[in-house]
Every structure is written in C-alpha cells, then in structure tokens.
Design a protein around this motif. Structure first.
Motif, PDB file in Angstrom:
ATOM      1  N   ALA A  80       0.832  -1.202   0.000  1.00 48.36           N
ATOM      2  CA  ALA A  80       0.000   0.000   0.000  1.00 48.36           C
ATOM      3  C   ALA A  80       0.869   1.255   0.000  1.00 48.36           C
ATOM      4  O   ALA A  80       0.524   2.279  -0.592  1.00 48.36           O
ATOM      5  N   PHE A 131       3.294   1.089  -3.704  1.00 47.43           N
ATOM      6  CA  PHE A 131       2.685   1.176  -5.039  1.00 47.43           C
ATOM      7  C   PHE A 131       2.452   2.620  -5.484  1.00 47.43           C
ATOM      8  O   PHE A 131       2.820   2.997  -6.604  1.00 47.43           O
ATOM      9  N   PRO A 132       1.835   3.487  -4.617  1.00 48.44           N
ATOM     10  CA  PRO A 132       1.672   4.893  -5.039  1.00 48.44           C
ATOM     11  C   PRO A 132       3.012   5.570  -5.302  1.00 48.44           C
ATOM     12  O   PRO A 132       3.142   6.393  -6.215  1.00 48.44           O
ATOM     13  N   THR A 133       4.032   5.208  -4.482  1.00 47.66           N
ATOM     14  CA  THR A 133       5.354   5.809  -4.679  1.00 47.66           C
ATOM     15  C   THR A 133       5.918   5.420  -6.039  1.00 47.66           C
ATOM     16  O   THR A 133       6.454   6.257  -6.767  1.00 47.66           O
ATOM     17  N   ALA A 175       4.190   4.552  -8.597  1.00 50.16           N
ATOM     18  CA  ALA A 175       3.382   5.209  -9.634  1.00 50.16           C
ATOM     19  C   ALA A 175       3.834   6.654  -9.809  1.00 50.16           C
ATOM     20  O   ALA A 175       3.965   7.154 -10.932  1.00 50.16           O
ATOM     21  N   ARG A 176       4.096   7.332  -8.666  1.00 48.39           N
ATOM     22  CA  ARG A 176       4.548   8.729  -8.735  1.00 48.39           C
ATOM     23  C   ARG A 176       5.900   8.822  -9.431  1.00 48.39           C
ATOM     24  O   ARG A 176       6.140   9.711 -10.247  1.00 48.39           O
ATOM     25  N   GLU A 195       5.520   8.457 -13.049  1.00 46.78           N
ATOM     26  CA  GLU A 195       4.939   9.654 -13.651  1.00 46.78           C
ATOM     27  C   GLU A 195       5.971  10.772 -13.713  1.00 46.78           C
ATOM     28  O   GLU A 195       5.990  11.570 -14.653  1.00 46.78           O
ATOM     29  N   ASN A 213       1.217  14.507 -12.546  1.00 50.73           N
ATOM     30  CA  ASN A 213       1.124  14.778 -11.112  1.00 50.73           C
ATOM     31  C   ASN A 213       0.340  16.059 -10.815  1.00 50.73           C
ATOM     32  O   ASN A 213       0.768  16.900 -10.027  1.00 50.73           O
TER      33      ASN A 213
END
Lengths: 174, 480
Positions: free
Chosen positions: B115, B118-120, B122-123, B126, B224
C-alpha cells in the motif's frame, strides 16, 4: 484393554502403556521374523527394532485396532532388508549352505525348516495370515495383489506345507 | 470332496464373512445360509480349526524366547527423551515452521508495504514521464524559435505549426507525450502567440508558447496534477494546475470593442448556448441569475423543472460580457456543451445607413415638390410617393435599430441539468424499474467479487493452505 485403547493412550502421551502392546505382540513379531529369515538371533533383533519403530511411527497408524497386522508389516519390511543385506555373497565360504539343503539353525523348529522351502512371498502371506491375523483383503492391499490371488496362493501354500509336513513325518517314522 | 465340500457359490462369501469383510447383505445372508447348510458350516469349522492349528504351529517358533519388553521399553524411553529435547528446542526458537499468527503478521506487513510502495512507484514513473515530456516541450520550443529565426521573427500559425517546425525538429515522436495514451499530437502552439512577431511579445519569459493538450484540443494536466509549458524565451517549465496560465484556462473569448474605422464600429451580433451538469439544480439557477445581473445582463426567461432535473434560462447580456457570462455559467458544474457564435452585420448596417441617407434626400425633394405643385392630380401622386419613401425610411430605421439591439446585447441560452435528478418513483412501473436496477447492481457486484475470487483462487488456496498447516502445527505443538 483392547489394542486400540492402548494405542490411544500411548498417543495421548503415556509412553509406558506401550509395554502392554510389546508384551502382547512380541511373540508374534519374533515368530514372524523367524519364519521369514530362518535365523533365530536375527529374528529377535528384527522384532525388537520393529517394536521400537512401531512406537515411533504410531501416529501414522490409521486404524489402531489393526496394530497386530501393521506390526507384522513392519517386521516383514525389516526381514526383507535383512535378507537383502545378508545375501549369499556375504556368507563366509565355510558357512555356505549345501545347495538344496537348508541347514537347521539353533532353535529352528520343523515348521520353520519346512517354511524355508516355500517361496518368500508365500511365506510372507502365511505369516501375515496366521501370525498377523490379517484378512485376505488386508494382505492383498499390503502386497498389491487381488484378494482372489491371495486366497488361492495361501490355500496352495498351506496345501504344500501340509504335504511337506506329511513327507517329513513319513521320513521320521522310517 | 466336492460331494462333501462347501457350496461353491458360497465359499468366497463365507470366507469374506469370516474375515469380517463381507458386504452389508452378506452379513445377514451368510449366517442364515450357515444355519441351514450343514456342508458349509462343517467346512467353516474345518477352516477355523486349520487356522487355529496353523497359528499355534507358527507361534511355537517363539515359545521359549526371552522377554523383549524391558529392552524395547528402554529404547523407547531413550527415544522419548530425545524427542522431548528436540521439541523443546523447537519451541525455544530454532523451529522453522510458521504459526498462524506469524503468517498473518507477514501477510499484513506485505499488504502495508504494498500500500505504501505502489503509489510511490506510480509517482516515480509519472515523474520520469514528466521529465521526458519536458524534454519534448523544450525541443519543440527551440524548433519553433528556429522557425521564427528563419522568417524574420514571425512565429508559425497554430494550424500549420506541426508541419512548419518538422524540418527543425525532425522527430515525430517529440509531438507525443509519454503520458498520453492516445496516439495523437499532445502539444499545441498557443493561439495568443501564433502568427505574431517575437518583437511584439512583451514578456517572452512569462508568455506560454507551447502547452499540453488533450484529444479535444483543451489544456490538460497529465503529470502529477500539472502540465509542462514551453515559453517564448525557449525555456520549459512544469506548473501545477492552480498556476496554469490564465489565458489558456479561460475561454480567450472577448468581442472586439475598438473601432476599426468602418462607419462607427464593427456591428457584431453574438449568441451563445451552454449546457451545464450541476449537483444542486435550484442553487445553480439562483447563482446563474446572480451572475447575469453582475455582468449587467437580464433574464428573459427562467424555467425550473425539478422533477425532470432540468432548468432553462434565456438571457440577454452586454456583448462584451458574453464570454464572461458563459464562463460564469460553466463554473457552476461540468460543461456538457458550449457554443458561442457571432454574425458580422456591419455591411448590412452600413447599407441601411446609406439607404436611410438616400431616402431622406428623396423625401426632402418630394416634400419641396409637393409644396410647389398646384395641380391636384400630380400632387396626390407625389404625396403617395412621399408616403412610400417615408415608409421605406421607417423600415430601414427599424433594421438599424434591430442591428443595434442585437449587437449591443447578446442572447445566451443556458440549460442546467441536475447530476442526480429526483429519482423517487412516481408509479408502480418506476418502483419496479428502481427495484430491478438495484437487483442488477447487486448481481453485478456479486459477479465481480466472484470473478476476483476465481482469479485469485490459487493464491487464496495457497494462503489458506499455509494458514491451515500453521494452525495444525500450532494445535499439535500446544497438545504436546
């Protein structure tokens, strides 16, 4: 107390209860090993090892009521291993048997001698049937054969044994 | 033997019954048969006697054997101690098996890490795309400036920009942003600088030249929450959405107010229509009315149909404010449709003015003639002509007045649509439809969950299998 009850007590942690099973089945184990190996001393060792192995693997026994047959199965496997390890090549030359004649060992009875003349598999079947008190179906499952085959071979082996015993009786009388 | 032997068809069944392995039917039938058949019962007795004799004979081999109990139990006791020591060592921490709680903790930690990470990831991905996009923008800006250098400082037109600068950049991939999933041109030349000379642009370092566009040609913010911009001085920069250049986010629409020297000024008539999806219909209508008044306009018609979830407004607003009014209406929600169209009436207006001048001259001439005429007949005819000319003049004055009215005030048609209209059922049919909708929603949700379970069945199977093994071991460990 039945075998099944004793087995459950041992599995519950009462290791001393196993002495009851040893006392009850040691004679069968020794006799079976003796008939299969034809060696009294080896039979005693094999029976002892089989009884210890049975205690160690007791939690793998599916039906505690069939402890006797299961123990004879362990004895049979150990006897096979013993027979493999003491093949004719390993017998010292001076102890080598005369071909066609089985020398009686110390304490060997006439039945053991006569059994020695039967093929090993027939011996195993008779031992399982008359010492392990296994049914034909159990023997068939154990030896991976059909029930009918086991029944017929047991019958023939018994018949042959009777004949051998009769021959031995006649020779003794003459 | 066969005369005295057992019944052939019963031998196997009796034998199986004797071994305790007869079927359910034979457990009843065999005893009944043995009770009735003397041959079979005698044969069975014989078999039993044989078995007993054989067993006795077989066991005689071990009759005078020494007791093994002590030896066996001594070895058993020794092995029991070894086993206890091993179990104790296991429970002290040298074990390798997992317990259920440990397994759950591990799964939980993995879930938390996933959790967080994964966002890291994705960032970061990007960010990489943003950097690649900025490189594109920078090169496109330099290509555009090179074009201007070759054409006396004049920038290319927005329509032909891509083809114009292609000889300078020589790479079609530069026109595609890595974050843009649609295979189309991701950048545009600002219409506010297109075709202009570089010398005319006052602040090149603040004026956007190249910006990112979506499929519909509007400014987008794919990186972003922001977008990359190329400026007239050649530098490229990422800006967040709230700092996006105002001229690109607004409509850029403002009707001309200065005189172009044709008559008094251009006569341009505008009309606009806009459809906006709002979440609070009544509140949106009030805000729209307030916005119209704020820009000096007025309302011709305002109709609210709450049940249909729709309101329509017909508005008159000063022509110069039409863009602002449309923007204010668009800000009430999501713009579903928007159109502003204008009509150049200057020619008609000038023609009408000239005709008015001519009719005035004719009317004056006719008036003089009528005064000087003495004969009745020609006088009546002249008066009729005068009347026609005056009617013509009145018609032309009406037209110029109409043109003035249309060019002074623009007509705006606004439709506000409720995002979630009043869905209370009004009839049995509606109730049935609503119930069917709910049922379908639940079925779809269940099917979706089922599909997920099926897809992840092997994983769940492995997890639950491990959990079950751990639980089994834990229980066994506790028992021991």
């Amino acid at each position: 107390m039945t075998d099944a009850q004793v087995v459950r007590k041992v599995l519950a942690g009462e290791a001393d209860a196993y002495a009851v099973l040893v006392q009850r089945h040691q004679r069968s184990a020794v006799a079976a090993a003796h008939h299969l190996t034809g060696d009294r001393e080896a039979a005693r060792d094999i029976a002892q090892d089989a009884l210890v192995d049975a205690w160690r693997g007791l939690d793998g026994l599916r039906d505690p009521a069939k402890f006797a047959g299961w123990l004879i199965g362990i004895v049979r496997n150990k006897c096979r291993a013993w027979l493999d390890s003491t093949g004719p090549d390993e017998v010292p030359l001076e102890d080598a048997p005369v071909p066609g004649v089985d020398p009686p060992g110390p304490g060997d009875g006439p039945l053991t001698e006569l059994l020695g003349m039967l093929p090993l598999q027939d011996r195993e079947m008779l031992v399982a049937r008359h010492i392990g008190e296994m049914s034909y179906a159990q023997i068939a499952e154990e030896m991976e054969m059909t029930v009918n085959n086991v029944r017929v071979r047991c019958c023939r082996a018994r018949q042959r044994l009777r004949e051998l015993m009769a021959e031995a009786g006649e020779e003794g009388a003459s | 033997m066969t005369a005295q032997g057992p019944c052939e068809s019963w031998v196997k069944r009796v034998s199986a019954w004797e071994d305790g392995e007869a079927g359910l039917l034979d457990r009843i039938l065999v005893p009944l048969h043995l009770r009735e058949c003397e041959r079979c019962s005698r044969w069975l007795e014989q078999v039993r006697a044989d078995e007993r004799a054989f067993r006795k004979a077989f066991l005689e081999a071990a009759d005078d054997d020494e007791d093994l109990t002590d030896a066996v139990m001594a070895r058993v006791a020794q092995q029991a101690k070894t086993r206890e020591r091993r179990e104790a060592a296991k429970s002290r921490g040298s074990r390798i098996s997992f317990r259920l709680v440990e397994l759950l903790i591990v799964v939980g930690i993995i879930a938390v890490l996933a959790a967080i990470l994964f966002p890291t990831f994705a960032r970061s991905r990007e960010k990489a795309r943003q950097a690649s996009c900025m490189s594109n923008v920078k090169q496109l800006a330099l290509g555009t400036l090179s074009f201007a250098g070759d054409y006396d400082g004049r920038l290319p037109s927005a329509a032909t920009w891509r083809d114009d600068i292609m000889p300078y950049v020589r790479n079609e991939q530069l026109f595609e942003c890595p974050s843009d999933e649609i295979d189309s041109v991701s950048y545009a030349l600002s219409p506010f600088v297109a075709g202009r000379n570089l010398d005319q642009i006052e602040a090149p370092d603040e004026t956007v030249m190249i910006y990112e566009v979506g499929e519909d040609g509007r400014l987008v913010f794919p990186h972003n929450g922001g977008a990359n911009y190329g400026f007239v001085d050649g530098h490229a920069k990422w800006l967040p959405k709230d700092r996006a250049p105002e001229e690109l986010t607004s409509t850029g629409f403002a009707p001309p107010t200065r005189s172009y020297g044709i008559a008094e000024q251009l006569k341009l008539a505008y009309q606009a229509s806009v459809e906006v999806v709002v979440d609070n219909l009544y509140g949106a209508v009030l805000q729209a009315e307030a916005a119209v008044h704020e820009y000096g306009g007025f309302i011709l018609d305002s109709t609210l149909q709450a049940r249909a979830g729709r309101a329509t407004l017909t508005l008159k607003v000063p022509t110069a404010e039409v863009g602002n009014v449309v923007n204010a209406l668009g800000a009430l929600g999501f713009v579903a449709h928007r159109q502003i169209s204008g009509e150049d009436l200057t020619r008609r207006y000038v023609a009408a003015q000239r005709s008015i001048g001519r009719t005035r001259e004719r009317s004056e001439r006719l008036e003089t003639m009528v005064e000087e005429m003495e004969d009745d007949e020609p006088r009546v005819e002249a008066e009729q002509n005068l009347g026609e000319v005056e009617r013509e003049a009145a018609g032309l004055r009406d037209e110029t007045w109409n043109i003035d009215a249309r060019t002074t005030l623009a007509t705006v048609s606004a439709t506000l649509i409720d995002e979630e209209p009043d869905t209370q059922p009004t009839s049995i049919l509606d109730s049935f439809r609503a119930a069917l909708d709910s049922l379908l929603t639940v079925l779809v949700a269940v099917a979706r969950v089922g599909a997920w379970v099926l897809v992840f069945a092997p994983i769940w199977g492995a997890v639950f299998g491990l959990a079950w093994l751990a639980l089994k071991r834990a229980v066994r460990g506790d028992e021991q």
